[in-house]
Design a protein around this motif. Structure first.
Motif, PDB file in Angstrom:
ATOM      1  N   ARG A 196       0.843  -1.213   0.000  1.00  0.00           N
ATOM      2  CA  ARG A 196       0.000   0.000   0.000  1.00  0.00           C
ATOM      3  C   ARG A 196       0.874   1.258   0.000  1.00  0.00           C
ATOM      4  O   ARG A 196       0.598   2.223  -0.708  1.00  0.00           O
ATOM      5  N   GLU A 224       1.453  -8.837 -15.851  1.00  0.00           N
ATOM      6  CA  GLU A 224       1.108  -7.961 -14.727  1.00  0.00           C
ATOM      7  C   GLU A 224       1.848  -6.624 -14.849  1.00  0.00           C
ATOM      8  O   GLU A 224       1.269  -5.561 -14.593  1.00  0.00           O
ATOM      9  N   ARG A 328       0.925  -7.814  -8.861  1.00  0.00           N
ATOM     10  CA  ARG A 328      -0.524  -7.996  -8.717  1.00  0.00           C
ATOM     11  C   ARG A 328      -1.040  -7.169  -7.529  1.00  0.00           C
ATOM     12  O   ARG A 328      -2.069  -6.516  -7.612  1.00  0.00           O
ATOM     13  N   GLY A 329      -0.296  -7.204  -6.438  1.00  0.00           N
ATOM     14  CA  GLY A 329      -0.661  -6.428  -5.253  1.00  0.00           C
ATOM     15  C   GLY A 329      -0.706  -4.941  -5.576  1.00  0.00           C
ATOM     16  O   GLY A 329      -1.623  -4.220  -5.145  1.00  0.00           O
ATOM     17  N   ILE A 331      -1.260  -3.605  -8.524  1.00  0.00           N
ATOM     18  CA  ILE A 331      -2.412  -3.371  -9.415  1.00  0.00           C
ATOM     19  C   ILE A 331      -3.681  -3.192  -8.573  1.00  0.00           C
ATOM     20  O   ILE A 331      -4.516  -2.323  -8.847  1.00  0.00           O
ATOM     21  N   GLU A 332      -3.806  -4.012  -7.545  1.00  0.00           N
ATOM     22  CA  GLU A 332      -5.018  -3.941  -6.711  1.00  0.00           C
ATOM     23  C   GLU A 332      -5.037  -2.699  -5.819  1.00  0.00           C
ATOM     24  O   GLU A 332      -6.076  -2.334  -5.288  1.00  0.00           O
ATOM     25  N   ASN A 333      -3.900  -2.051  -5.662  1.00  0.00           N
ATOM     26  CA  ASN A 333      -3.836  -0.950  -4.702  1.00  0.00           C
ATOM     27  C   ASN A 333      -3.591   0.433  -5.288  1.00  0.00           C
ATOM     28  O   ASN A 333      -3.655   1.419  -4.563  1.00  0.00           O
ATOM     29  N   ASP A 335      -4.502   3.683  -7.660  1.00  0.00           N
ATOM     30  CA  ASP A 335      -5.714   4.349  -8.131  1.00  0.00           C
ATOM     31  C   ASP A 335      -5.467   4.816  -9.568  1.00  0.00           C
ATOM     32  O   ASP A 335      -4.539   5.580  -9.837  1.00  0.00           O
ATOM     33  N   ARG A 336      -6.322   4.362 -10.475  1.00  0.00           N
ATOM     34  CA  ARG A 336      -6.172   4.664 -11.902  1.00  0.00           C
ATOM     35  C   ARG A 336      -6.194   6.163 -12.232  1.00  0.00           C
ATOM     36  O   ARG A 336      -5.796   6.562 -13.318  1.00  0.00           O
TER      37      ARG A 336
END
Ligand SMILES: Cc1ncc(C[n+]2csc(CCOP(=O)(O)OP(=O)(O)O)c2C)c(N)n1
Length: 560
Positions: A196, A224, A328-329, A331-333, A335-336
């Motif tokens: 994060r 990824e 991957r982590g 990508i999930e965290n 903000d686009r």
């Protein structure tokens, strides 16, 4: 179950998915007999170093340990061949014979200490003193080779040919640990708080760049990395080992960074305000001797080996994890909304400038052929699932910067520095992936090293294509030699020049396909013929010995 050491070794190899072993006689003869009964392909080579390189190419492509073996007296040759897999982080398992204790320290014929020779080029280096140790040490060899950052291991087996251990019998159980049959074996997960934090640092950066190294390739993290890059418009550079992480026609691809590199990649990484190293050892080659990125640039580093985090660039955030899992982590965290479009355009402009600059060379019709034109033709020819294997020196510079991998399933591996590696490694790569076209790119100086393996390729029906950038010299050395001479007279050519040799003729004499090309317009037809040949092929390309590679790359360009 009562069995011989020979049978145990063969069954263990079979259980771990080993399809080929590379060796010079005489080693584990009975073991090789047992391997034949189990359908393991035995590749007899012309030198131990070539056997090690073949095992290395096999391992890097199949993602399974590559096996090489030699008699005790071949140990020094075999150890020299482990330098490249050690530097390239490749899981090669080397077995040698060792005369028994009563032959040690008393001038036994052909016997010297192996331990000290294998130490610097392995992560695990042991003597198998008794047959009872075999199950533990052989399983550990697979575990060590495939875990963390992969690397070579060495087992010294008692008997000059390993025969004392191989012919003994004991109650042995063949146990296969599936997880260590391939790499990455175990994929460590990153600490989520650090993920994060890294995501926030990436969002806050204005000019972030990804530098993907061999660890990204090892982890199959390409998809990824491309996804993360696309989400935020982050330019992606790679090391030579990371080539193929992103297709080179992708708008975010900026090419190889460092010393065997494109200047545009160095420019972009130098301008970055955050560098995300993914599976990169941040050595002198990928950083142009630790000048790109500039010391002090904030860095996020992802590595499976915690000892690499911050080794040369202090980390703003360090993630000890498998590359694929860690990205991957991220990508999930992330903000686009924090896209870096303007910065990505700046990076693209640099790439565009570089492409325009090299265009006249890639399109050149001059004779002798320019290597840039050769690389353009290779780019156009490379089949969609091809594996490119390149040698060191200018071969690395040319193949790395000028041959574009344009399809996601094309792969590239390259010498970690040992000249002559590519041709035997390409044979190993073909054994690891027999259905894929394997194209080796080498200079003539590199090809001379293991030319004899053309016989192996023909005998074992290992059908590769070797493209020789033949300038009849060690071109990369010419500049340095001239610098050393300065204005002095003397035979400077003694230090880099060879006789003009037609490698196509040699290939034909050895039962392979050979074709010599002197005109650029003949290249594509020659490649096609080589691909269609039903034996190993050599395309001998006569290139300009006066034409230099763009190396070292210029420092940052004010005008870029
Ligand atoms: C084992 C080893 N010895 C020496 C070198 C130093 N070296 C690097 S490139 C090179 C010359 C390469 O010549 P060639 O393969 O013909 O390619 P060219 O530079 O002509 O394109 C040499 C000798 C090396 N990298 N590895």
């Amino acid at each position: 179950m009562r069995m011989s050491g020979a049978r145990f070794i063969a069954e263990t190899f079979k259980g771990y998915g080993v399809t080929h072993v590379f060796f010079v006689e005489a080693i584990l003869r009975r073991g090789l007999v047992e391997m034949e009964t189990l359908g393991i392909n035995r590749v007899l080579t012309h030198s131990e170093k070539a056997a090690a390189y073949m095992a290395d190419g096999y391992a890097r492509i199949s993602h399974r340990p590559g096996i090489c073996m030699s008699q005790s007296v071949g140990g020094a040759n075999l150890a020299s061949g482990l330098q490249d897999p050690y530097l390239g982080l490749s899981p090669v398992i080397a077995l040698t014979g060792r005369k028994p204790a009563m032959a040690q320290h008393r001038n036994a014929y052909q016997e010297i200490d192996h331990y000290s020779m294998f130490g610097p080029v392995t992560k695990y280096n042991v003597i198998v003193e008794t047959i009872e140790q075999l199950p533990y040490l052989l399983r550990q060899a697979f575990r060590e080779a495939t875990s963390g950052a992969p690397g070579p291991v060495h087992l010294d087996v008692i008997g000059a040919e390993g025969e004392v251990t191989a012919l003994a019998e004991a109650d042995l159980e063949v146990m296969v640990e599936d997880v260590f049959t391939h790499y990455p074996s175990i994929r460590p997960e990153p600490d989520m708080a650090s993920v994060r934090e890294a995501a926030r640092v990436i969002e806050d950066a204005e000019r972030p760049v990804i530098v993907a190294g061999g660890g990204a390739t090892a982890s199959y993290a390409g998809p990824e990395i491309v996804k993360l890059a696309e989400m935020l418009s982050i330019p992606v550079a790679t090391s030579l080992n990371g080539k193929g992480t992103i297709v080179e026609t992708h708008p975010l691809s900026i090419g190889i960074v460092g010393s065997y590199s494109r200047w545009c990649a160095n420019q972009v990484v130098s301008e970055a305000d955050l560098v995300i190293f993914i599976g990169s050892h941040t050595g002198d080659q990928v950083t142009n001797a630790w000048t790109v990125p500039k010391p002090g640039t904030p860095v996020i580093q992802i590595d499976i080996d915690p000892l690499e985090l911050g080794r040369s660039y202090p980390n703003r955030v360090g993630l000890m994890a498998d590359a694929k899992v860690a990205v991957r982590g991220l990508i999930e965290n992330v903000d686009r909304r924090y896209t870096k479009n303007e910065w990505a355009q700046r990076a693209q402009q640099c790439v565009q400038n570089w492409r325009e600059e090299i265009k006249p060379f890639r399109d050149s019709n001059t004779i002798p052929i320019l290597p840039e034109r050769l690389c353009k033709e290779i780019t156009d020819f490379l089949p969609s699932n091809a594996i490119l294997v390149s040698d060191t020196g200018f071969a690395s510079v040319w193949a790395g910067t000028m041959v574009y991998l344009t399809r996601p399933d094309q792969l590239s591996i390259r010498s970690a520095g040992s000249l002559g590696w590519a041709f035997p490694a390409s044979l190993g790569a073909k054994c690891g992936e027999p259905k894929r076209p394997v194209v080796c790119f080498t200079g003539d100086g590199g090809f001379w090293y293991h030319l004899t393996e053309l016989e192996t390729a023909r005998r074992k029906n290992i059908k590769t294509i070797t493209i020789v950038n033949n300038n009849s010299c060690f071109k990369q050395c010419m500049r340095g030699v001239n610098r050393a001479y300065g204005d002095d007279s003397g035979s400077r050519e003694d230090m880099y020049k060879f006789r003009d040799t037609d490698f196509a003729k040699i290939a034909q004499d050895m039962g392979c396909f050979g074709i010599r090309v002197e005109r650029p317009e003949e290249l594509s037809k020659a490649f096609k013929k080589a691909l269609e040949a039903d034996v190993a092929a050599v395309v001998d390309v006569v290139t300009d010995p006066e034409h230099d590679a763009p190396w070292p790359p210029p420092a940052i360009r004010k005008s870029a």
